[in-house]
Design a protein around this motif. Structure first.
Motif, PDB file in Angstrom:
ATOM      1  N   GLY A 123     -23.577  59.757 -29.931  1.00 32.25           N
ATOM      2  CA  GLY A 123     -23.567  58.298 -29.993  1.00 32.25           C
ATOM      3  C   GLY A 123     -23.183  57.743 -31.350  1.00 32.25           C
ATOM      4  N   ARG A 124     -22.779  58.625 -32.253  1.00 33.22           N
ATOM      5  CA  ARG A 124     -22.339  58.117 -33.554  1.00 33.22           C
ATOM      6  C   ARG A 124     -21.073  58.857 -33.987  1.00 33.22           C
ATOM      7  NH1 ARG A 124     -25.584  59.659 -38.374  1.00 33.22           N
ATOM      8  NH2 ARG A 124     -27.272  58.193 -38.053  1.00 33.22           N
ATOM      9  N   GLN A 125     -19.958  58.134 -34.039  1.00 34.58           N
ATOM     10  CA  GLN A 125     -18.696  58.753 -34.410  1.00 34.58           C
ATOM     11  C   GLN A 125     -18.141  58.092 -35.661  1.00 34.58           C
ATOM     12  OE1 GLN A 125     -19.838  58.659 -30.730  1.00 34.58           O
ATOM     13  NE2 GLN A 125     -18.085  57.306 -30.716  1.00 34.58           N
ATOM     14  N   ALA A 133     -17.289  39.792 -29.470  1.00 36.35           N
ATOM     15  CA  ALA A 133     -17.031  38.387 -29.112  1.00 36.35           C
ATOM     16  C   ALA A 133     -17.522  37.480 -30.232  1.00 36.35           C
ATOM     17  CB  ALA A 133     -17.744  38.038 -27.809  1.00 36.35           C
ATOM     18  N   GLU A 134     -16.786  36.422 -30.512  1.00 37.82           N
ATOM     19  CA  GLU A 134     -17.150  35.494 -31.581  1.00 37.82           C
ATOM     20  C   GLU A 134     -16.985  34.062 -31.085  1.00 37.82           C
ATOM     21  OE1 GLU A 134     -18.221  37.036 -34.222  1.00 37.82           O
ATOM     22  OE2 GLU A 134     -17.227  38.988 -34.093  1.00 37.82           O
ATOM     23  N   LEU A 135     -17.967  33.228 -31.408  1.00 40.38           N
ATOM     24  CA  LEU A 135     -17.879  31.806 -31.081  1.00 40.38           C
ATOM     25  C   LEU A 135     -17.853  31.051 -32.410  1.00 40.38           C
ATOM     26  CD1 LEU A 135     -20.136  30.076 -28.391  1.00 40.38           C
ATOM     27  CD2 LEU A 135     -19.016  28.867 -30.246  1.00 40.38           C
ATOM     28  N   ASP A 264     -24.276  41.909 -44.385  1.00 38.56           N
ATOM     29  CA  ASP A 264     -24.881  40.844 -45.199  1.00 38.56           C
ATOM     30  C   ASP A 264     -24.543  39.430 -44.758  1.00 38.56           C
ATOM     31  OD1 ASP A 264     -26.316  42.456 -46.786  1.00 38.56           O
ATOM     32  OD2 ASP A 264     -25.022  42.296 -48.566  1.00 38.56           O
ATOM     33  N   TYR A 265     -23.604  39.268 -43.814  1.00 35.52           N
ATOM     34  CA  TYR A 265     -23.149  37.897 -43.555  1.00 35.52           C
ATOM     35  C   TYR A 265     -24.069  37.076 -42.659  1.00 35.52           C
ATOM     36  CZ  TYR A 265     -20.497  40.485 -39.817  1.00 35.52           C
ATOM     37  OH  TYR A 265     -20.095  41.306 -38.795  1.00 35.52           O
ATOM     38  N   TYR A 266     -25.159  37.668 -42.194  1.00 31.48           N
ATOM     39  CA  TYR A 266     -25.975  36.960 -41.208  1.00 31.48           C
ATOM     40  C   TYR A 266     -26.932  35.928 -41.802  1.00 31.48           C
ATOM     41  CZ  TYR A 266     -24.382  40.471 -37.889  1.00 31.48           C
ATOM     42  OH  TYR A 266     -23.614  41.270 -37.090  1.00 31.48           O
ATOM     43  N   ARG A 289     -25.686  35.139 -36.300  1.00 30.82           N
ATOM     44  CA  ARG A 289     -24.994  33.955 -36.825  1.00 30.82           C
ATOM     45  C   ARG A 289     -24.523  34.224 -38.244  1.00 30.82           C
ATOM     46  NH1 ARG A 289     -23.863  28.994 -35.981  1.00 30.82           N
ATOM     47  NH2 ARG A 289     -24.526  28.952 -33.808  1.00 30.82           N
ATOM     48  N   TYR A 290     -23.338  33.710 -38.570  1.00 24.98           N
ATOM     49  CA  TYR A 290     -22.783  33.940 -39.925  1.00 24.98           C
ATOM     50  C   TYR A 290     -22.135  32.656 -40.437  1.00 24.98           C
ATOM     51  CZ  TYR A 290     -18.911  34.984 -36.702  1.00 24.98           C
ATOM     52  OH  TYR A 290     -18.002  34.941 -35.679  1.00 24.98           O
ATOM     53  N   ASP A 291     -22.975  31.653 -40.735  1.00 29.01           N
ATOM     54  CA  ASP A 291     -22.450  30.342 -41.100  1.00 29.01           C
ATOM     55  C   ASP A 291     -21.782  30.299 -42.481  1.00 29.01           C
ATOM     56  OD1 ASP A 291     -23.381  29.584 -38.676  1.00 29.01           O
ATOM     57  OD2 ASP A 291     -25.109  28.443 -39.405  1.00 29.01           O
ATOM     58  N   ILE A 305     -20.943  32.598 -34.683  1.00 26.77           N
ATOM     59  CA  ILE A 305     -21.932  33.569 -34.182  1.00 26.77           C
ATOM     60  C   ILE A 305     -21.203  34.533 -33.255  1.00 26.77           C
ATOM     61  CG2 ILE A 305     -22.668  31.983 -32.311  1.00 26.77           C
ATOM     62  CD1 ILE A 305     -25.518  33.359 -32.691  1.00 26.77           C
ATOM     63  N   GLY A 306     -21.625  35.793 -33.264  1.00 28.92           N
ATOM     64  CA  GLY A 306     -20.939  36.761 -32.412  1.00 28.92           C
ATOM     65  C   GLY A 306     -21.750  38.031 -32.267  1.00 28.92           C
ATOM     66  N   PHE A 307     -21.166  38.982 -31.567  1.00 26.54           N
ATOM     67  CA  PHE A 307     -21.835  40.274 -31.382  1.00 26.54           C
ATOM     68  C   PHE A 307     -20.800  41.345 -31.103  1.00 26.54           C
ATOM     69  CE2 PHE A 307     -21.247  38.702 -27.084  1.00 26.54           C
ATOM     70  CZ  PHE A 307     -20.863  39.827 -26.386  1.00 26.54           C
ATOM     71  N   ALA A 308     -21.221  42.602 -31.252  1.00 28.88           N
ATOM     72  CA  ALA A 308     -20.375  43.723 -30.847  1.00 28.88           C
ATOM     73  C   ALA A 308     -21.217  44.723 -30.075  1.00 28.88           C
ATOM     74  CB  ALA A 308     -19.756  44.384 -32.067  1.00 28.88           C
ATOM     75  N   LEU A 309     -20.608  45.298 -29.025  1.00 29.34           N
ATOM     76  CA  LEU A 309     -21.250  46.371 -28.267  1.00 29.34           C
ATOM     77  C   LEU A 309     -20.511  47.661 -28.588  1.00 29.34           C
ATOM     78  CD1 LEU A 309     -21.405  44.607 -24.762  1.00 29.34           C
ATOM     79  CD2 LEU A 309     -23.232  44.738 -26.469  1.00 29.34           C
TER      80      LEU A 309
HETATM   81  P1  HAM Z   1     -22.983  46.614 -35.851  1.00 32.46           P
HETATM   82  O1  HAM Z   1     -24.421  46.502 -35.512  1.00 32.46           O
HETATM   83  O2  HAM Z   1     -22.630  47.248 -37.139  1.00 32.46           O
HETATM   84  O3  HAM Z   1     -22.402  45.136 -35.787  1.00 32.46           O
HETATM   85  O4  HAM Z   1     -22.228  47.386 -34.707  1.00 32.46           O
HETATM   86  C1  HAM Z   1     -22.343  46.990 -33.360  1.00 32.46           C
HETATM   87  C2  HAM Z   1     -22.469  48.202 -32.477  1.00 32.46           C
HETATM   88  O5  HAM Z   1     -21.393  49.116 -32.683  1.00 32.46           O
HETATM   89  C3  HAM Z   1     -23.705  49.051 -32.721  1.00 32.46           C
HETATM   90  O6  HAM Z   1     -24.834  48.498 -32.090  1.00 32.46           O
HETATM   91  C4  HAM Z   1     -23.307  50.364 -32.068  1.00 32.46           C
HETATM   92  O7  HAM Z   1     -23.487  50.316 -30.661  1.00 32.46           O
HETATM   93  C5  HAM Z   1     -21.831  50.428 -32.373  1.00 32.46           C
HETATM   94  N1  HAM Z   1     -21.603  51.330 -33.511  1.00 32.46           N
HETATM   95  C6  HAM Z   1     -21.728  51.053 -34.814  1.00 32.46           C
HETATM   96  N2  HAM Z   1     -21.448  52.131 -35.558  1.00 32.46           N
HETATM   97  C7  HAM Z   1     -21.146  53.132 -34.699  1.00 32.46           C
HETATM   98  C8  HAM Z   1     -20.761  54.504 -34.851  1.00 32.46           C
HETATM   99  N3  HAM Z   1     -20.604  55.071 -36.033  1.00 32.46           N
HETATM  100  N4  HAM Z   1     -20.542  55.230 -33.718  1.00 32.46           N
HETATM  101  C9  HAM Z   1     -20.680  54.680 -32.506  1.00 32.46           C
HETATM  102  N5  HAM Z   1     -21.030  53.389 -32.303  1.00 32.46           N
HETATM  103  C10 HAM Z   1     -21.254  52.624 -33.393  1.00 32.46           C
HETATM  104  C11 HAM Z   1     -21.126  44.805 -36.076  1.00 32.46           C
HETATM  105  O8  HAM Z   1     -20.225  45.587 -36.162  1.00 32.46           O
HETATM  106  C12 HAM Z   1     -20.908  43.306 -36.177  1.00 32.46           C
HETATM  107  N6  HAM Z   1     -19.495  43.064 -36.525  1.00 32.46           N
HETATM  108  C13 HAM Z   1     -21.288  42.614 -34.874  1.00 32.46           C
HETATM  109  C14 HAM Z   1     -21.025  41.141 -34.931  1.00 32.46           C
HETATM  110  C15 HAM Z   1     -20.013  40.462 -34.357  1.00 32.46           C
HETATM  111  N7  HAM Z   1     -21.772  40.257 -35.573  1.00 32.46           N
HETATM  112  C16 HAM Z   1     -21.235  39.047 -35.414  1.00 32.46           C
HETATM  113  N8  HAM Z   1     -20.154  39.182 -34.689  1.00 32.46           N
END
Ligand code: HAM
Length: 429
Positions: A123-125, A133-135, A264-266, A289-291, A305-309
């Motif tokens: 689960g970690r690569q 997604a970003e709003l 750090d942007y949150y 959120r990252y105002d 505000i956004g998220f990543a899966l």
């Molecule tokens: P993050 O928590 O760093 O957030 O990454 C989001 C997701 O990416 C993690 O919950 C995890 O599922 C996956 N992930 C992160 N690193 C790895 C890895 N080395 N291998 C596999 N999966 C990984 C962000 O990246 C922010 N940009 C989210 C965001 C979007 N915030 C606002 N907008």
């Protein structure tokens, strides 16, 4: 390096092979369908950007920028970095193309490879994939609720059941400054007993100590003051409203006062989707959120505000939850027809016939290896092809071919040039 080593995938990277791809495509289809319901549009930004963008955006003192980025000098003096996440690049694109000036609320999604030099494990690569997604443009709590509800709906539609949504508020910058001071004051008397990593973080970024995995730190971290106790009235009221809206949308959540996130942007709302199954890599996705980020990157102040899966983590969990992966494999699109040519001349006719059927929209395959009829029949069976069409000298001369339905053995004769009739048989009419 030996040639043998050079032809292995780089540590922490994976090939996604044809027998796994349907799971990726199914998830991608879910991302598309659900984001469309919320009015999001797709954006694709480059996989590398100026190093400075990530250093400023994600923060110099984060693990990502401090030790995980793939950075290289381009010809000349430019330092470039493979993107470790998507948000900084999307905000850069929004600033560069004045997206928020053209339209005050912008909803964007993207998916693709991200790169972090972490220690690889399940689960970690080092190359992994995110759906993101970003709003942009709204500081209202409705935007927070919408973005979290979107993430939750995607996970539900993907078929995931064993997860929890953790939410916290990081407050505005005044609250965070106060909290940072309280944390530093709390940790300072204990610091000699703490890990080397935490000692380094004390002055630079004490919030990061809360994420420490070191056993030496665990007890001390447990007693640390909570961010929620330092929220000012404005931040507290805002957070309560977000919770009220999530409840109104029937999105279950758990308050987690220890959730700080690794970038750090949150500010204000921070959230994470965690699996309730055991395992070290428990974050399926996260965001917040990252105002201040637009300004940080030289743009006009714009809230976001956004998220990543994490797609690999999501797929691992779906497989563990056994969500129809097996069934999916069986129902993968089978070719409509395998056109077999028995000799050189017949193979040309087979190729032409298959091509005509493809132009009609059928999935038609032929043997590209001039193998025996037996081998081709085996191939047709292996790929679950619905019909075979055999062309030999006799068929060429008579102009008639036999279409055999593999499942029933039923045979139908047809004029080889009669595309309309062939199409009828293949469509079961
Ligand atoms: P993050 O928590 O760093 O957030 O990454 C989001 C997701 O990416 C993690 O919950 C995890 O599922 C996956 N992930 C992160 N690193 C790895 C890895 N080395 N291998 C596999 N999966 C990984 C962000 O990246 C922010 N940009 C989210 C965001 C979007 N915030 C606002 N907008």
């Amino acid at each position: 390096m030996t040639l043998q080593a050079a032809v292995q995938a780089v540590r922490g990277t994976h090939d996604i092979l044809p027998d796994e791809i349907q799971h990726w495509q199914r998830l991608e289809a879910t991302f598309r369908t659900i984001t469309a319901r919320f009015g999001f549009s797709e954006i694709r930004t480059p996989v590398f950007e100026h190093t400075e963008l990530f250093a400023r955006g994600i923060g110099e003192t984060t693990d990502i920028v401090g030790k995980e980025m793939y950075t290289f000098q381009d010809e000349g003096e430019t330092s470039l970095t493979l993107r470790p996440e998507a948000t900084a690049g999307i905000v850069r694109a929004a600033i560069q193309h004045t997206l928020v000036q053209q339209n005050p609320i912008v909803r964007l999604w993207t998916t693709g490879a991200m790169f972090r030099r972490e220690r690889p494990q399940k689960g970690r690569q080092r190359q992994f994939h995110q759906f993101n997604a970003e709003l942009l443009g709204s500081a209202e709590t409705e935007a927070d609720a919408e973005i979290i509800a979107l993430a939750a709906m995607i996970l539900q539609n993907a078929g995931l059941t064993q997860f929890e949504l953790h939410v916290n508020s990081l407050g505005n910058s005044a609250s965070r400054t106060q909290y940072r001071k309280a944390l530093t004051d709390y940790f300072r008397p204990h610091i000699d007993a703490m890990s080397e990593e935490s000692q380094k973080r004390l002055e630079r970024n004490p919030l990061r100590i809360l994420d420490s995995k070191s056993a030496a730190d665990a007890d001390i971290v447990k007693g640390a003051p909570l961010l929620t106790d330092f929220l000012d009235d404005e931040s507290r009221t805002r957070f309560e409203r977000v919770q009220m809206l999530l409840t109104a949308l029937d999105v279950p959540f758990v308050l987690n006062a220890r959730l700080v996130r690794g970038l750090d942007y949150y500010c204000h709302t921070a959230f994470e989707f965690v699996t309730t199954r055991l395992g070290a890599q428990n974050a399926i996705g996260g965001g917040g959120r990252y105002d201040g980020l637009f300004e940080q990157l030289g743009g006009v102040s714009t809230p976001g505000i956004g998220f990543a899966l994490g797609i690999e983590r999501l797929l691992l969990l779906l497989a563990e939850e056994n969500n129809d992966h097996g069934k999916q494999a069986e129902t993968a699109a089978a070719p409509d027809v395998y056109v077999i040519g028995l000799d050189a001349e017949s193979r040309t006719l087979a190729l032409k016939t298959a091509h005509r059927l493809r132009l009609q929209g059928f999935v038609a395959t032929t043997d590209a290896g001039a193998r025996s009829m037996k081998a081709q029949m085996r191939d047709a069976n292996r790929t679950n092809t619905r019909f075979v069409l055999i062309i030999g000298e006799a068929e060429r001369l008579s102009g008639n071919v036999i279409l055999k339905q593999m499942a029933t053995g039923e045979q139908q004769e047809c004029g080889i040039e009669d595309t309309a009739r062939l199409a009828e048989v293949l469509s079961g009419r």
